[in-house]
Design a protein around this motif. Structure first.
Motif, PDB file in Angstrom:
ATOM      1  N   SER A 192       0.827  -1.207   0.000  1.00  0.00           N
ATOM      2  CA  SER A 192       0.000   0.000   0.000  1.00  0.00           C
ATOM      3  C   SER A 192       0.862   1.259   0.000  1.00  0.00           C
ATOM      4  CB  SER A 192      -0.919   0.014   1.226  1.00  0.00           C
ATOM      5  OG  SER A 192      -1.881  -1.010   1.141  1.00  0.00           O
ATOM      6  N   LYS A 193       0.344   2.297  -0.626  1.00  0.00           N
ATOM      7  CA  LYS A 193       1.035   3.588  -0.615  1.00  0.00           C
ATOM      8  C   LYS A 193       0.971   4.214   0.770  1.00  0.00           C
ATOM      9  CE  LYS A 193       0.318   4.493  -5.549  1.00  0.00           C
ATOM     10  NZ  LYS A 193       1.738   4.240  -5.888  1.00  0.00           N
ATOM     11  N   ILE A 194      -0.098   3.904   1.524  1.00  0.00           N
ATOM     12  CA  ILE A 194      -0.155   4.309   2.931  1.00  0.00           C
ATOM     13  C   ILE A 194       0.456   3.171   3.743  1.00  0.00           C
ATOM     14  CG2 ILE A 194      -1.663   4.909   4.858  1.00  0.00           C
ATOM     15  CD1 ILE A 194      -3.734   5.867   2.822  1.00  0.00           C
ATOM     16  N   TYR A 195       1.657   3.400   4.268  1.00  0.00           N
ATOM     17  CA  TYR A 195       2.347   2.330   4.966  1.00  0.00           C
ATOM     18  C   TYR A 195       2.611   2.658   6.437  1.00  0.00           C
ATOM     19  CZ  TYR A 195       6.263   5.432   3.879  1.00  0.00           C
ATOM     20  OH  TYR A 195       7.076   6.527   3.759  1.00  0.00           O
ATOM     21  N   HIS A 196       2.393   3.912   6.830  1.00  0.00           N
ATOM     22  CA  HIS A 196       2.661   4.327   8.208  1.00  0.00           C
ATOM     23  C   HIS A 196       1.381   4.158   9.039  1.00  0.00           C
ATOM     24  CE1 HIS A 196       3.749   6.675  11.693  1.00  0.00           C
ATOM     25  NE2 HIS A 196       4.995   6.788  11.249  1.00  0.00           N
ATOM     26  N   ALA A 197       1.340   3.094   9.852  1.00  0.00           N
ATOM     27  CA  ALA A 197       0.119   2.765  10.597  1.00  0.00           C
ATOM     28  C   ALA A 197      -0.239   3.863  11.600  1.00  0.00           C
ATOM     29  CB  ALA A 197       0.295   1.433  11.324  1.00  0.00           C
ATOM     30  N   GLY A 198       0.779   4.469  12.207  1.00  0.00           N
ATOM     31  CA  GLY A 198       0.515   5.513  13.196  1.00  0.00           C
ATOM     32  C   GLY A 198      -0.163   6.727  12.584  1.00  0.00           C
ATOM     33  N   ALA A 199       0.321   7.161  11.411  1.00  0.00           N
ATOM     34  CA  ALA A 199      -0.286   8.309  10.740  1.00  0.00           C
ATOM     35  C   ALA A 199      -1.711   7.992  10.295  1.00  0.00           C
ATOM     36  CB  ALA A 199       0.566   8.710   9.536  1.00  0.00           C
ATOM     37  N   ALA A 200      -1.925   6.762   9.804  1.00  0.00           N
ATOM     38  CA  ALA A 200      -3.267   6.356   9.373  1.00  0.00           C
ATOM     39  C   ALA A 200      -4.226   6.313  10.558  1.00  0.00           C
ATOM     40  CB  ALA A 200      -3.198   4.998   8.684  1.00  0.00           C
ATOM     41  N   THR A 201      -3.743   5.807  11.693  1.00  0.00           N
ATOM     42  CA  THR A 201      -4.566   5.760  12.903  1.00  0.00           C
ATOM     43  C   THR A 201      -5.002   7.164  13.304  1.00  0.00           C
ATOM     44  OG1 THR A 201      -3.401   3.779  13.683  1.00  0.00           O
ATOM     45  CG2 THR A 201      -4.612   5.056  15.331  1.00  0.00           C
ATOM     46  N   GLN A 202      -4.055   8.092  13.269  1.00  0.00           N
ATOM     47  CA  GLN A 202      -4.344   9.476  13.653  1.00  0.00           C
ATOM     48  C   GLN A 202      -5.405  10.096  12.750  1.00  0.00           C
ATOM     49  OE1 GLN A 202      -1.082  12.340  13.223  1.00  0.00           O
ATOM     50  NE2 GLN A 202      -1.490  13.021  15.324  1.00  0.00           N
ATOM     51  N   ARG A 203      -5.332   9.845  11.450  1.00  0.00           N
ATOM     52  CA  ARG A 203      -6.317  10.410  10.514  1.00  0.00           C
ATOM     53  C   ARG A 203      -7.714   9.850  10.785  1.00  0.00           C
ATOM     54  NH1 ARG A 203      -4.062  13.578   6.248  1.00  0.00           N
ATOM     55  NH2 ARG A 203      -1.938  14.061   6.955  1.00  0.00           N
ATOM     56  N   ILE A 204      -7.805   8.564  11.023  1.00  0.00           N
ATOM     57  CA  ILE A 204      -9.119   7.955  11.263  1.00  0.00           C
ATOM     58  C   ILE A 204      -9.691   8.427  12.595  1.00  0.00           C
ATOM     59  CG2 ILE A 204     -10.333   5.769  11.634  1.00  0.00           C
ATOM     60  CD1 ILE A 204      -8.276   4.508   9.675  1.00  0.00           C
ATOM     61  N   GLU A 205      -8.847   8.502  13.613  1.00  0.00           N
ATOM     62  CA  GLU A 205      -9.317   8.990  14.912  1.00  0.00           C
ATOM     63  C   GLU A 205      -9.820  10.428  14.811  1.00  0.00           C
ATOM     64  OE1 GLU A 205      -6.503   6.427  18.024  1.00  0.00           O
ATOM     65  OE2 GLU A 205      -5.964   8.488  17.470  1.00  0.00           O
ATOM     66  N   THR A 206      -9.099  11.264  14.081  1.00  0.00           N
ATOM     67  CA  THR A 206      -9.521  12.657  13.914  1.00  0.00           C
ATOM     68  C   THR A 206     -10.853  12.741  13.179  1.00  0.00           C
ATOM     69  OG1 THR A 206      -7.219  13.397  13.897  1.00  0.00           O
ATOM     70  CG2 THR A 206      -8.848  14.904  12.981  1.00  0.00           C
ATOM     71  N   ALA A 207     -11.012  11.912  12.148  1.00  0.00           N
ATOM     72  CA  ALA A 207     -12.284  11.897  11.403  1.00  0.00           C
ATOM     73  C   ALA A 207     -13.434  11.468  12.302  1.00  0.00           C
ATOM     74  CB  ALA A 207     -12.162  10.950  10.206  1.00  0.00           C
ATOM     75  N   LEU A 208     -13.207  10.465  13.138  1.00  0.00           N
ATOM     76  CA  LEU A 208     -14.252  10.000  14.050  1.00  0.00           C
ATOM     77  C   LEU A 208     -14.644  11.080  15.049  1.00  0.00           C
ATOM     78  CD1 LEU A 208     -12.881   6.412  14.748  1.00  0.00           C
ATOM     79  CD2 LEU A 208     -15.144   6.916  13.828  1.00  0.00           C
ATOM     80  N   LYS A 209     -13.655  11.800  15.559  1.00  0.00           N
ATOM     81  CA  LYS A 209     -13.934  12.841  16.560  1.00  0.00           C
ATOM     82  C   LYS A 209     -14.562  14.078  15.934  1.00  0.00           C
ATOM     83  CE  LYS A 209      -9.670  12.864  18.134  1.00  0.00           C
ATOM     84  NZ  LYS A 209      -8.442  13.184  18.905  1.00  0.00           N
ATOM     85  N   ASP A 210     -13.927  14.590  14.881  1.00  0.00           N
ATOM     86  CA  ASP A 210     -14.336  15.891  14.345  1.00  0.00           C
ATOM     87  C   ASP A 210     -15.609  15.807  13.515  1.00  0.00           C
ATOM     88  OD1 ASP A 210     -12.055  16.732  15.545  1.00  0.00           O
ATOM     89  OD2 ASP A 210     -10.949  17.211  13.706  1.00  0.00           O
ATOM     90  N   SER A 211     -15.769  14.752  12.743  1.00  0.00           N
ATOM     91  CA  SER A 211     -16.903  14.682  11.817  1.00  0.00           C
ATOM     92  C   SER A 211     -18.066  13.842  12.327  1.00  0.00           C
ATOM     93  CB  SER A 211     -16.437  14.114  10.468  1.00  0.00           C
ATOM     94  OG  SER A 211     -15.468  14.962   9.885  1.00  0.00           O
ATOM     95  N   HIS A 212     -17.829  13.032  13.370  1.00  0.00           N
ATOM     96  CA  HIS A 212     -18.887  12.126  13.817  1.00  0.00           C
ATOM     97  C   HIS A 212     -19.128  12.166  15.317  1.00  0.00           C
ATOM     98  CE1 HIS A 212     -19.219  10.160   9.846  1.00  0.00           C
ATOM     99  NE2 HIS A 212     -17.932  10.446   9.766  1.00  0.00           N
ATOM    100  N   GLY A 213     -18.396  13.024  16.042  1.00  0.00           N
ATOM    101  CA  GLY A 213     -18.651  13.213  17.465  1.00  0.00           C
ATOM    102  C   GLY A 213     -18.307  12.029  18.343  1.00  0.00           C
ATOM    103  N   MET A 214     -17.414  11.157  17.876  1.00  0.00           N
ATOM    104  CA  MET A 214     -17.032   9.977  18.647  1.00  0.00           C
ATOM    105  C   MET A 214     -15.935  10.324  19.654  1.00  0.00           C
ATOM    106  SD  MET A 214     -18.938   7.595  17.238  1.00  0.00           S
ATOM    107  CE  MET A 214     -19.863   7.334  15.702  1.00  0.00           C
ATOM    108  N   THR A 215     -15.851   9.539  20.719  1.00  0.00           N
ATOM    109  CA  THR A 215     -14.801   9.672  21.719  1.00  0.00           C
ATOM    110  C   THR A 215     -13.778   8.563  21.518  1.00  0.00           C
ATOM    111  OG1 THR A 215     -16.348  10.612  23.323  1.00  0.00           O
ATOM    112  CG2 THR A 215     -14.284   9.708  24.193  1.00  0.00           C
ATOM    113  N   ILE A 216     -12.495   8.923  21.494  1.00  0.00           N
ATOM    114  CA  ILE A 216     -11.415   7.952  21.341  1.00  0.00           C
ATOM    115  C   ILE A 216     -10.796   7.702  22.710  1.00  0.00           C
ATOM    116  CG2 ILE A 216      -9.235   7.438  20.193  1.00  0.00           C
ATOM    117  CD1 ILE A 216     -11.601   7.723  18.274  1.00  0.00           C
TER     118      ILE A 216
END
Length: 369
Positions: free
Chosen positions: A104-128
Motif C-alpha cells: 500500500s502507498k499508505i504504509y505508516h500505521a501511526g499516521a493512518a490511525t491518527q487520521r481515522i481517529e480525527t475523522a471519528l472525533k471531528d466529523s462524527h462526534g465519537m470519543t477515542i
C-alpha cells in the motif's frame, strides 16, 4: 445494516479446519477456511450467535465496509464521509487499531490511525480512548482500507464463569479445539489425570450438555448501534441443555488445583457431572463404564518444573494408562517430543505446532490402547 456482510471467526493458527467443522455443525453453512480462521457471510444476528455458540473461535470480527485510499489526505476525506454512525454509538468510546502492508502507498500505521481517529472525533462526534470497550480494526492492504469491528471484546476463551486458573492454564478455546481434534463429540467419558483448573473437563461436560460457551458473559457488540437487546436475550435463552449420559473424571497431585477445578466446575454449572480427586497421575484408575478419551496438558518444563525430572513423570503416567485404560485413546499436549516419547505410549506422527502461552506445543494422539 441489514445487508449481509463478511464475518471473520479468528482461531489459533493450525486449527482452521477444526473451527470450520464446528462452524458447519452450528449451522454456518457457507463457512470457508481462510488463513487464521473462518469466514462467513451474515447479518448482525449471525455475529451475536457466533459469539454465543462458537467454542473454538478466539474472537468474532464484523467486516463492515471498505474503500480505496492511495494517500493520507484521501484516507482523511473518505474516513470523514464514512457512515460510522450505522455501527458505532456516539456515547460509547472507541479505539482504532490500524495495520498496513508494504503493498500500500499508505504504509505508516501511526499516521493512518491518527487520521481515522480525527475523522471519528471531528466529523462524527465519537470519543477515542485507549481502554474503549469497542475496537475498530482497520487493515490497509494493496491500497484498500478494510474496516472491521471486534464484536467480542475480551477474548472468547474468557467464558465468564471461570475465575481460578493454575500456573500454565490451557485456554478454553484451545481446549475445545483439541477435544475436537481428538474426535470428542460429547458422547463419551473423558479423563484428565493432570487436570489443573479443570479446563478440558469443563469444556467436555459443557459440550455434552449442549451449553453455549458464551451464555454467562457480555460482548462488545452490546455497545454498538446495531444491537437489539430483546432479540439478543431471546437468542441467549435458547439452548439444548440436557444431562450427559457419561461422567467425567479429573485428578491432580496438587490439592489446590483440585479446589480450583471444583470451584470452576460449580460456576459453570457442570460440577454434578465431574468427579475430581487429589491423586498422582501414576496412581489413576480406570473409572467404571465404557472407554473414552484421556486428555491432559502435563507440565513440560518451559514454565513449570525441571524438564529433566519430568521424564519419570511422563513414564509413570504412560505406565498407568497402558495398565488401566485398555480400549481408551489418549491426547497429550507437550512442547517436547522427548517427553511424549518417555511415556511409552504409541503416539501417531505429531501434527502442526500450536502457539500456546508464548511457546510452541504439539497435540500427540494415540489410537485405541
Amino acid at each position: 445494516m441489514t445487508t449481509p456482510f463478511e464475518i471473520f471467526m479468528v482461531c489459533t493458527p493450525g486449527f482452521e479446519q477444526a473451527l470450520h467443522a464446528e462452524a458447519l455443525e452450528n449451522g454456518f453453512s457457507d463457512a470457508r477456511v481462510t488463513a487464521g480462521g473462518i469466514t462467513i457471510t451474515g447479518t448482525w444476528e449471525d455475529v451475536w450467535r457466533a459469539n454465543l455458540v462458537m467454542r473454538g473461535a478466539t474472537r468474532i470480527l464484523a467486516r463492515v465496509g471498505s474503500f480505496m485510499a492511495f494517500h493520507l489526505a484521501q484516507l482523511d476525506k473518505r474516513a470523514r464521509k464514512y457512515p460510522w454512525g450505522d455501527v458505532l454509538r456516539q456515547d460509547i468510546p472507541v479505539r482504532v487499531e490500524v495495520s498496513t502492508s508494504k503493498k500500500s502507498k499508505i504504509y505508516h500505521a501511526g499516521a493512518a490511525t491518527q487520521r481515522i481517529e480525527t475523522a471519528l472525533k471531528d466529523s462524527h462526534g465519537m470519543t477515542i480512548a485507549a481502554d474503549a470497550p469497542v475496537a475498530l480494526k482497520v487493515r490497509i492492504d494493496d491500497n484498500r482500507v478494510t474496516i472491521s469491528v471486534d464484536t467480542s471484546g475480551e477474548s472468547l476463551h474468557k467464558r465468564g464463569h471461570k475465575e481460578a486458573v493454575g500456573k500454565a492454564p490451557m485456554r478454553e478455546t484451545l481446549a475445545a479445539l483439541m477435544l475436537r481434534e481428538c474426535g470428542y463429540r460429547g458422547t463419551e467419558p473423558v479423563v484428565d489425570p493432570m487436570c489443573g483448573s479443570g479446563t478440558f473437563l469443563i469444556e467436555a461436560a459443557e459440550m455434552a450438555m449442549g451449553l453455549n460457551p458464551g451464555r454467562t458473559r457480555d460482548f462488545a457488540f452490546q455497545q454498538l448501534a446495531t444491537y437489539n437487546d430483546a432479540a439478543w436475550q431471546d437468542m441467549r435463552r435458547v439452548g439444548e441443555t440436557h444431562a450427559p449420559i457419561q461422567h467425567f473424571h479429573g485428578s491432580d497431585r496438587d490439592a489446590g488445583a483440585i479446589r480450583m477445578a471444583t470451584a470452576n466446575a460449580e460456576r459453570a454449572g457442570v460440577a454434578d457431572h465431574i468427579t475430581f480427586e487429589n491423586l498422582s497421575a501414576a496412581d489413576i484408575k480406570r473409572p467404571e463404564g465404557p472407554p473414552g478419551l484421556i486428555i491432559c496438558n502435563p507440565p513440560y518444563g518451559g514454565r513449570i518444573g525441571n524438564q529433566n525430572m519430568l521424564y519419570g513423570v511422563y513414564a509413570g503416567l504412560g505406565d498407568a494408562l497402558k495398565r488401566e485404560f485398555t480400549g481408551w485413546r489418549v491426547g497429550m499436549v507437550t512442547s517436547e517430543a522427548g517427553l511424549a516419547k518417555a511415556s511409552g505410549l504409541p503416539f501417531k506422527p505429531k501434527g502442526p505446532a500450536i502457539p500456546h502461552g508464548g511457546i510452541k506445543v504439539w497435540l500427540f494422539q494415540t489410537g485405541t490402547l
